[in-house]
Every structure is written in structure tokens, then in C-alpha cells.
Design an enzyme around this catalytic site. Structure first.
Site, PDB file in Angstrom:
ATOM      1  N   LYS A 110      47.776  44.245  30.481  1.00 41.65           N
ATOM      2  CA  LYS A 110      48.692  44.934  31.414  1.00 41.65           C
ATOM      3  C   LYS A 110      50.042  45.197  30.723  1.00 41.65           C
ATOM      4  O   LYS A 110      50.658  46.218  30.732  1.00 41.65           O
ATOM      5  CB  LYS A 110      48.755  44.159  32.584  1.00 41.65           C
ATOM      6  CG  LYS A 110      47.413  44.049  33.638  1.00 41.65           C
ATOM      7  CD  LYS A 110      47.292  43.159  34.502  1.00 41.65           C
ATOM      8  CE  LYS A 110      46.255  42.775  35.143  1.00 41.65           C
ATOM      9  NZ  LYS A 110      45.986  41.686  35.977  1.00 41.65           N
TER      10      LYS A 110
ATOM     11  N   GLN B  45      48.540  37.257  39.430  1.00 43.77           N
ATOM     12  CA  GLN B  45      47.328  37.221  38.652  1.00 43.77           C
ATOM     13  C   GLN B  45      46.499  36.176  39.367  1.00 43.77           C
ATOM     14  O   GLN B  45      46.858  34.885  39.545  1.00 43.77           O
ATOM     15  CB  GLN B  45      47.794  36.812  37.323  1.00 43.77           C
ATOM     16  CG  GLN B  45      46.538  36.699  36.375  1.00 43.77           C
ATOM     17  CD  GLN B  45      46.041  37.987  36.208  1.00 43.77           C
ATOM     18  OE1 GLN B  45      46.658  39.156  35.879  1.00 43.77           O
ATOM     19  NE2 GLN B  45      44.602  37.926  36.266  1.00 43.77           N
TER      20      GLN B  45
ATOM     21  N   ASP C   6      48.497  46.138  43.428  1.00 42.23           N
ATOM     22  CA  ASP C   6      46.837  45.531  43.223  1.00 42.23           C
ATOM     23  C   ASP C   6      46.210  46.084  44.514  1.00 42.23           C
ATOM     24  O   ASP C   6      44.922  46.028  44.443  1.00 42.23           O
ATOM     25  CB  ASP C   6      46.789  44.305  43.332  1.00 42.23           C
ATOM     26  CG  ASP C   6      46.420  43.607  41.952  1.00 42.23           C
ATOM     27  OD1 ASP C   6      45.881  44.242  41.028  1.00 42.23           O
ATOM     28  OD2 ASP C   6      46.472  42.222  41.757  1.00 42.23           O
TER      29      ASP C   6
END
Length: 932
Positions: free
Chosen positions: A54, A98, A123
Site C-alpha cells: 500500500k 490493518q 476501506d
């Protein structure tokens, strides 16, 4: 053989497009940069691999990605607090947490993802964003892996609409959202899971098969319909002795079998994985673009509050309570403030952080308007009311971004004669009782700071009188735990004294005395104590009468708090550092050699800043129609410059944007408040006004034509209640003078005739015609008191037109003029005086001020507001009179010299019948009664 759907290639194409989008965003706003915060708990290596992917993708695109590593021992509360701080940060556009959370403590992952603001949830895992997808609202953030799956299907060229789709897996991260997305693409979707019977038979019906089950190579080739498109979301490590690591990655689909049956299939790795990252980047750029679009939007998404005026209007407080204000947080969001920039004081007011100026430093500003008046009656002519009516009209009725910037009212007039300063009728600030009483405590902070400085000065005089040189020095620089050192503020004093030493023990005896003794001359003290009330018995007092003060008494006085130099500094500072420098340089007294003694010499600068910390920030409130009002500072209009703060105006202009308007008030008429606004405030801020509004009333003009006195609490004479064109005509000269005053500064002047109930059409027309023939850009009749913004639409249109005209703004005088030349320029140009008369004492002080360099300051004339002359009884627009200057002082921190014209009291007194008699608290409802 099936077509291999390369996620790497598709992701690369998306990243190229995103890179171009970021370049375009930067071209719209200098220094703009999309920012992504990646929050990781613990340090799992598999998570580290994903995060590195990322970060690499973000760098290629031009996204500033920050990897926030949190320890494994972090608690859920601590993690949620960190997420909240990221939510509130205006510089962060996207946030991801995460997963999985590698923590020593039990943490609810669902609560964590829901803690991320839906506006930053790139997300797409917040329940709000998931729910939007479920109902077909794709305006939020779509979960990344499902969005990547749909993108890959489309890249095959297959039409999704009408196809039979089977989704294997129902997780909230992939299975459920991808099934919803495909449904809204008009596919017929079947969702299978671990309890589904005859699974292989169902998958054989799929023209598009999406597998996210988490079992390695579970779906065999025999499960796949020939020619189907297969999207494999799985990634599993299985044993493989041929690999150096002993493992290899496979998907949920038996790839080698699938390629022989399907028409298209994604590989693992290299299929859905890169697309997940690409979709995350796309969501981040989208979040940044939305924030920038809101910033660059020509108008706010502001929802005005509806008025239902009653005729005749009831009392101001009844009108104020008839309107339910918006939650101040809602208004803050509407005008583009971020949560971190807003500190709410209940539901109806909030402090605004000065950090908004840094965030919007590249924002172009709009039009700047000052609202002043003619020479008023003691009742006031509705300047604040007109200010509020104007911005209500601009915002609620003309769809413009518009702020009103106002001073905080003192409790002196609130409990005295004039009443509050929230405006009036259907053009006022609400809640009016909170506005008029304490508000957010800024005046009290100024009071405390002012009086602490006075206390420190008197204490220092006492200690110097009662201690010998050695003990005095030792007490000023004591040993603490065996160490003796100067504080930073003491080091500054040493530098001013020319002593280049930092060790307290290294000073000579002479240097110690020079440092320790301020030698304040008690007869040359310029600093009074203050209180925010009208109290005539504090105009002269004697202090030090307790036996503990050992006979060291002196005469002094109290001023009203808004007359404190600290209040003027609060209003004139461009930032906190500027305010600090001004506070430090305040001259509170002279020593016995005639040298200035400053707040910094008394060691007070830091303490003053601490007391004023919250007062640096303006307060956001709202008008009756739900439009924004910034309230900040309240310097006395006679003694100081009588304008709200530079900081509030600057914040308002940034938030309003290049197409917006900021209207701010100046105390009293053009001769006092407006002249000081231009020559002091605008000079300090560097801001250039576009238009001046002069508020006039038929009532005041009749008074200037020779009408009988207007007195608070007494009925108006009949001449003010009946048409009298002759009396009005004689008084129009006063309006003419104020129009002329405004035009001298090179900006258009709009006259707002504030209509009262007894004004006739002929009288109003006469005022308009006179104004237009005597230099006004436009003259309009306003009924904002009775109709709110709707009654000031014509005024708003006139202001808009005036602000579109080219201006040639100029100050009345250059700072290079001598003090006397500046005084003469103001007196002759603004008042109409021909001669200036000084006392010998004033001339001597001017000489001293000039020697000290204070002649480079602008002039802040202290003069009655009730006349253009120094005599409050003289009305109209007299000329060729002599103006007498009978006193003068300097406010070094504020940065102006104050000549005194006539008797100007810095401490008003209560009248025979103050408003106190009408004010009460309803003990049953808790409501305040009697304010106006």
C-alpha cells in the site's frame, strides 16, 4: 484456455489514472496532497507485507501515506482515541486499520472499523458505508476487494446485467458486499456459504463465479460452468517442498483446472490482490477530491432557518426564543470547519481554532465590508441590527457565503441603559441571552489578565521598597534544588539591559541592582485595574490601606474591562506570536529616570498568554436565520478602536472563500469607528475593504436638524413620531458628512436607512435622494428589524454591486506624519475642525512620545460619539471649529497614540434607572427575563 485477468495490469492502469487525478487536484490548490493513514496494531509480518504494498502504491500515485505503528499492548480505548484524532485531523483524507489486530488485549474489530469516520473510511468497512452499498447508494466508499472484483469482471468485456452470478462466501468484507454490488449491476445473484447444500451444482449455473471462501483450491474445474468468468479472491499458503520457503500461494479455486473450463479467470497471486490496493488508492483520491470540492465550492450547503415574523414585532428576547437554533456543530460543518477546529460550548456556541488559518492559508478571500453609522442618538440607530440583517439577506436569501463579525458585548451597557448588542427584532444573534451574558468568558479572561498585571506591578513596587538589594536579587533568582538560573523572560530583560550573561552568580553587584530594581515611579503609573461593569465609584480609589502594606498607599482607578489595552491587543493581533509580542511591549509605568517599564519587565508575558489562551479563539454563533456569526473581542469604541478582531475577520474571509462576503462592524459613526477601522485595524491586518455601509435613521437626522433631546427611558417627542420634512432636511448634513468621510478612503459607500415604524414614505425618500446626490453609491430603505433578511435584500444587492466596483482604498494619513499632523488630518477631514488646541502637558507628552518613537503609531482619537465635535451637545455637521486636546496617552502594545478630546470616562456609571430593574430569572423555567 481461459483469458488470464491480470490484476497487476488493471491496477497499473488505474494507478496511472489516479496519478493524473492527483496532479489535477494539486493544480487547483497549491500544496494540496491526498493523505492516507494506515493504522497497524502489533507487527505481524503478513500485515507488514500488505502495508508495504500500500505504501509503495501510494508513493507512485502521489498520495502521502503514513504508517502508524501502535504497540501490541494498546487497549481498545487507546486505539479508538487514536482513530478519533485521525478522524478530526483536516490533513488526513483516508484511514484504514490493518486487520487482523495483533494485540495483547481483546479488541472488538467491528467497533474499531465503525469508529473510522464514514467520510474517511477508504476501506469501506464502516457499517454506514456497507449499508449504503446494500441499498444501492454508491455515493459512499465501496469496500476495496469487492470493488476490485467488479472492475476485473468489466475488464473481460462481459456484460454483467442479466447474468447469473454465484458468490461463494458471505463475509462482510468480500462476499456480502460483492453480491450487493453485482445486484446493483443488474445481475441475478445467488450467495452460497458453508451451509449451502449441493454447492457444486449451484456453482455450475454461474455465468460469473466469485469465490471468497478461504479454503485452498476448494472449487474444482468440474464445479465451473464452461465459459464462465471466475474471480478468485482467496489467498492461501500450502506446503510445497519445491519452493525455497516450503510454501506457495494458491487461491480458493483450483487454477490449473479452472483455466481449462472458464472463459476468464484471475490468477493467485496477481489477480484480485493488486486490485484491492488499487481500489484503496482510488477511494483515498476520491476522499481528497471531495474535501477539495467542498473547499472550492462557490457556496456552502447551508440550510437557513425559516422566520415567521409577527407584526408588530414582540420584544427581542421573545423573538429570539421563538427560533430554535441549529446545533452549532451542524452550522460549523455547513461552513466548512473540521471537527478538530471546533470546541463546542454547549449546543449553541463554539470556539474556533486558529489552526483553520493554516489549513486554508492558500484560500483566496472574498469581499470585506465595514458597517458604521451616522452620529447616533443615545438609543443607537441599529448598526448591529443592520449588520445581521445584511448577512441574513446575503446568505439566506441570495445564496452567498457571508459572515457577520461582531464585538462581544460588555455587561456595562447590558445592565445599564443601552442594553445588549445582539442586534434586534428579526435580525439578531441567538441565543441573545448567551451572547449578552458572559458568552465564552473572553472578557473575564481579559479582566483576570489585566488585574494580575496590576497586582504584580504593585507587589513589585512593595517588594523593592521593603527589601535591600542582595535579598531582592536572591529572591528573584532563587536556588531550586541547588541550581540557580534565570527564567527565559528574565533572560530577555537582561538582553534589553545590555547584560550578556546567563549565569546568575556571574553578575556584578551593579548589574544585579540594575536587573532587580525596576524603580517604578508611583506617580507615573499608567495601568489601572478593570471590571466588566458600570461602577462610577471606582473612577478613583486609594489602594494599599491595609497595615500589611506599611503605609505605601497610592491613588489609582478602575476602568471598564473593554477599555483595557489587553482587549485592544486581542482585537489587533494577527496571530498568537503577534499578540505575545504586543503584550510583552505594553508600557505600564515609567521608572524614576523616565524609562518605560513593560509587562515583560514585570515577568508577566507568559502568564498573560496562559490566562488568554482560550480567548485567542473567536466564538461561532448564529443569526435568527441560521447564518454564521463570529464574535471576538470588544475594545471600547471611545478609548480604543472599537472593532471586532482581525483574527475573526481573517478566519471568516478564508471560510467564505473568494465568492463570499464578510461584514464587520465599527463602533459608532464614520468619524470614530470607521476611521479607526481603516487607519488602525486595516493597517494592522493588511486587509483591504471593498465597501462601507453607513446606517442612518430618520430619528437621528431629525435630532441633528434641531429636534429635542432623545433620552433613554423617556418617551420620544412628537416630532420623532410624526412627519416633519423641514426638521429632517436640516439634519441631513450629518449624513452628508459621514458619506463624505467614507468616500475619502476610496471605497463605495452604501447608505442603509433603517426604517422605524413612524417614518413616512416622504421622509424615507428624502433621505435616499439626499444620499444619492451627496456621494452615496446606493441608498436603500431597510426593514430588517421587522422582516429579517427579507427586509434587507435590496441592501444586500447594493452591497454586492458596490463590492464589484474597482476600489482605490487609501489610508487617511501616512505613518510618517508627526503626531500633531495626524491629529490635524483626522480632525479636519473627519470632524470638520479648522484648529487644534493643545494643553502644555499634552505638548510635552507629544515631545516625549516622539523621542521614544511612538510618533510612528497611528492615532486613536478618544472623542464623544454624540457629536462630530468634542462637545456632545453640538449636533449636525459643524465646520471651522476648534478641537481641544486636553490629554494624551500611548498604548504601546496595541500600537496607537490616544489623544483625549473633552472628558472621556473609561468607567461608565449606572443611570438612575438602569436595565437592572427589568432583568430577572424565572425560577420555574430557568429562563432569563427582561434583556433587550
Amino acid at each position: 484456455m481461459a483469458q488470464i485477468i491480470s490484476g497487476i495490469e488493471v491496477a497499473g492502469s488505474i494507478e496511472n489514472d489516479l496519478r493524473q487525478q492527483v496532479t489535477r487536484l494539486r493544480s487547483k490548490w497549491s500544496g494540496f496532497e491526498p493523505r492516507l493513514a494506515i493504522v497497524q496494531v502489533g507487527g505481524r509480518e503478513d500485515s507488514n507485507v500488505y502495508i508495504r504494498m500500500k505504501l509503495k502504491a501510494a508513493e507512485k500515485i502521489g498520495i502521502a501515506a503514513e504508517h502508524i505503528r501502535l504497540p501490541r499492548d494498546i487497549t481498545e480505548i487507546e486505539l479508538l482515541a487514536k482513530i478519533t484524532s485521525l478522524n478530526e485531523s483536516p490533513s488526513v483524507h483516508g484511514i484504514i486499520v490493518q486487520m487482523p489486530l495483533d494485540s495483547d488485549h481483546a479488541i472488538d474489530a467491528h467497533r474499531v472499523t465503525d469508529a473510522v469516520s464514514p467520510d474517511k473510511d477508504v476501506d469501506g468497512l464502516n457499517t454506514i458505508n456497507e449499508g449504503r452499498v446494500a441499498v444501492g447508494d454508491l455515493s459512499g466508499f465501496i469496500p476495496c476487494t469487492p470493488a476490485g472484483c467488479v472492475e476485473l469482471i468489466k475488464k473481460t468485456g462481459v456484460t454483467i446485467a442479466g447474468k447469473n452470478v454465484v458468490v461463494l462466501g458471505r463475509s462482510r468484507i468480500v462476499g456480502t458486499p460483492v453480491s450487493e454490488l453485482l445486484k446493483w449491476e443488474h445481475a441475478t445473484v445467488t450467495v452460497c456459504h458453508s451451509k449451502t447444500k449441493n454447492l457444486s451444482e449451484i456453482t455450475k449455473t454461474a455465468e460469473i463465479l466469485v469465490v471468497a471462501i478461504g479454503r485452498p483450491e476448494m472449487v474444482r474445474g468440474s464445479w465451473i460452468k464452461p465459459g464462465a468468468v471466475v474471480i478468485d479472491c482467496g489467498i492461501n499458503a500450502i506446503e510445497d517442498p519445491t519452493k525455497k520457503s516450503g510454501q506457495r500461494l494458491v487461491g480458493d479455486v483450483a487454477y490449473q483446472e479452472a483455466v481449462k473450463v472458464a472463459s476468464a479467470v484471475t490468477p493467485v497471486p496477481g489477480g484480485v490482490g493488486p486490485m484491492t490496493v488499487a481500489m484503496l488508492m482510488r477511494n483515498t483520491v476520491q476522499a481528497a477530491r471531495r474535501q477539495l470540492d467542498r473547499l472550492l465550492a462557490p457556496s456552502w450547503p447551508l440550510k437557513p432557518l425559516r422566520l415567521t415574523p409577527i407584526t408588530p414585532p414582540p420584544s427581542d428576547i421573545v423573538i429570539a426564543r421563538s427560533q430554535k437554533p441549529k446545533d452549532i456543530g451542524e452550522l460549523a460543518a455547513e461552513i466548512g470547519l473540521c471537527p478538530s477546529e471546533v470546541s463546542q460550548y454547549g449546543r449553541t456556541k463554539a470556539k474556533i481554532s486558529l489552526s483553520v488559518l493554516d489549513r486554508l492559508r492558500n484560500q483566496r478571500t472574498g469581499k470585506y465590508i465595514v458597517v458604521a453609522g451616522i452620529t447616533p442618538t443615545p438609543l443607537g440607530e441599529g448598526k448591529s441590527t443592520t449588520l445581521i440583517g445584511l448577512v441574513q439577506a446575503l446568505t439566506a436569501h441570495r445564496g452567498k457565503n457571508a459572515f457577520a463579525c461582531m464585538r462581544q458585548p460588555s455587561q456595562g451597557p447590558t445592565f445599564g441603559v443601552k442594553g445588549g448588542a445582539a442586534g434586534g427584532g428579526y435580525s439578531q444573534v441567538i441565543p441573545m441571552e448567551e451572547f449578552n451574558l458572559h458568552m465564552t468568558g473572553d472578557i473575564h479572561a481579559v479582566t483576570a489578565a489585566n488585574n494580575l498585571l496590576a497586582a504584580q506591578m504593585d507587589a513589585r513596587i512593595f517588594h523593592e521598597l521593603t527589601q535591600k538589594d542582595g535579598p531582592l536579587y536572591d529572591r528573584l533568582v532563587p536556588k531550586i534544588k541547588g541550581v540557580r538560573k534565570f527564567s527565559p523572560i528574565q533572560l530577555r530583560r537582561l538582553k534589553r539591559l545590555g547584560i550578556d550573561k546567563t549565569d546568575p552568580d556571574s553578575l556584578t553587584a551593579e548589574e544585579r541592582v540594575k536587573f532587580a530594581r525596576l524603580n517604578i515611579d508611583p506617580t507615573k503609573i499608567m495601568w489601572n485595574r478593570v471590571v466588566d461593569l458600570n461602577d462610577r465609584y471606582l473612577r478613583k480609589i486609594t489602594i494599599g490601606q491595609s497595615p500589611t502594606e506599611k503605609g505605601f498607599t497610592r491613588e489609582t482607578a478602575f476602568d471598564i474591562s473593554v477599555a483595557s489595552e489587553i482587549m485592544a491587543i486581542l482585537a489587533l493581533g494577527n496571530d498568537v506570536d503577534d499578540i505575545k509580542e504586543r503584550l510583552a511591549s505594553m508600557v505600564v509605568a515609567l521608572d524614576k529616570d523616565g524609562n518605560a517599564v513593560t509587562a515583560d519587565d514585570l515577568g508577566m508575558t507568559g502568564a498573560l498568554l496562559v490566562l488568554l489562551r482560550d480567548a485567542f479563539e473567536p466564538t461561532l454563533m448564529q443569526s435568527l436565520e441560521g447564518t454564521p456569526v463570529l464574535v471576538h473581542a470588544g475594545p471600547f469604541a471611545n478609548i480604543a478602536h472599537g472593532c471586532s478582531s482581525i483574527l475573526a475577520d481573517k478566519i471568516a474571509m478564508k471560510l467564505a472563500g473568494p465568492a463570499g462576503y464578510v461584514a464587520t462592524e465599527a463602533g459608532f459613526g464614520s468619524d470614530i469607528g470607521m476611521e479607526k477601522f481603516f487607519d488602525i485595524k486595516c493597517r494592522a491586518s493588511g486587509d483591504r475593504p471593498h465597501c462601507a455601509v453607513i446606517v442612518a435613521t430618520v430619528r437621528a437626522l431629525k435630532m441633528h436638524g434641531g429636534g429635542p433631546p432623545v433620552s433613554p427611558g423617556l418617551p420620544l417627542h412628537d416630532v420623532y413620531l410624526q412627519e416633519n420634512l423641514d426638521l429632517l432636511h436640516k439634519g441631513l448634513c450629518n449624513l452628508g458628512k459621514h458619506i463624505s468621510n467614507g468616500n475619502k478612503f476610496g471605497i463605495p459607500v452604501v447608505v442603509a436607512v433603517n426604517k422605524h415604524g413612524n417614518d413616512s414614505a416622504a421622509e424615507l425618500s428624502l433621505v435616499q435622494d439626499f444620499a444619492l446626490h451627496n456621494g452615496a453609491f446606493r441608498a436603500v430603505v431597510c426593514s430588517h428589524f421587522t422582516h429579517g433578511g427579507a427586509g434587507a435584500i435590496e441592501l444586500a444587492d447594493a452591497v454586492i454591486d458596490a463590492c464589484n466596483r474597482p476600489t482605490h482604498f487609501q489610508y487617511l494619513y501616512p505613518l510618517s506624519f508627526s503626531i500633531q499632523d495626524k491629529i490635524h488630518t483626522i480632525a479636519s477631514q473627519m470632524y470638520g475642525a479648522s484648529e487644534i488646541e493643545y494643553t502644555e502637558e499634552v505638548l510635552e507628552k507629544i515631545k516625549i512620545f516622539t523621542e521614544k518613537g511612538y510618533d510612528k503609531f497611528p492615532i486613536c482619537m478618544a472623542k464623544t460619539s454624540n457629536s462630530l465635535t468634542g462637545d456632545p451637545s453640538i449636533k449636525g455637521a459643524p465646520t471651522d471649529f476648534t478641537l481641544k486636546i486636553n490629554g494624551i496617552f500611548v498604548s504601546v502594545g496595541a500600537g496607537f497614540v490616544v489623544p483625549m478630546v473633552g472628558e472621556i470616562s473609561k468607567m461608565p456609571g449606572l443611570p438612575t434607572r438602569p436595565s437592572i430593574y427589568d432583568i430577572d430569572l424565572n425560577t420555574k423555567t430557568g429562563e432569563i427575563e427582561g434583556l433587550f
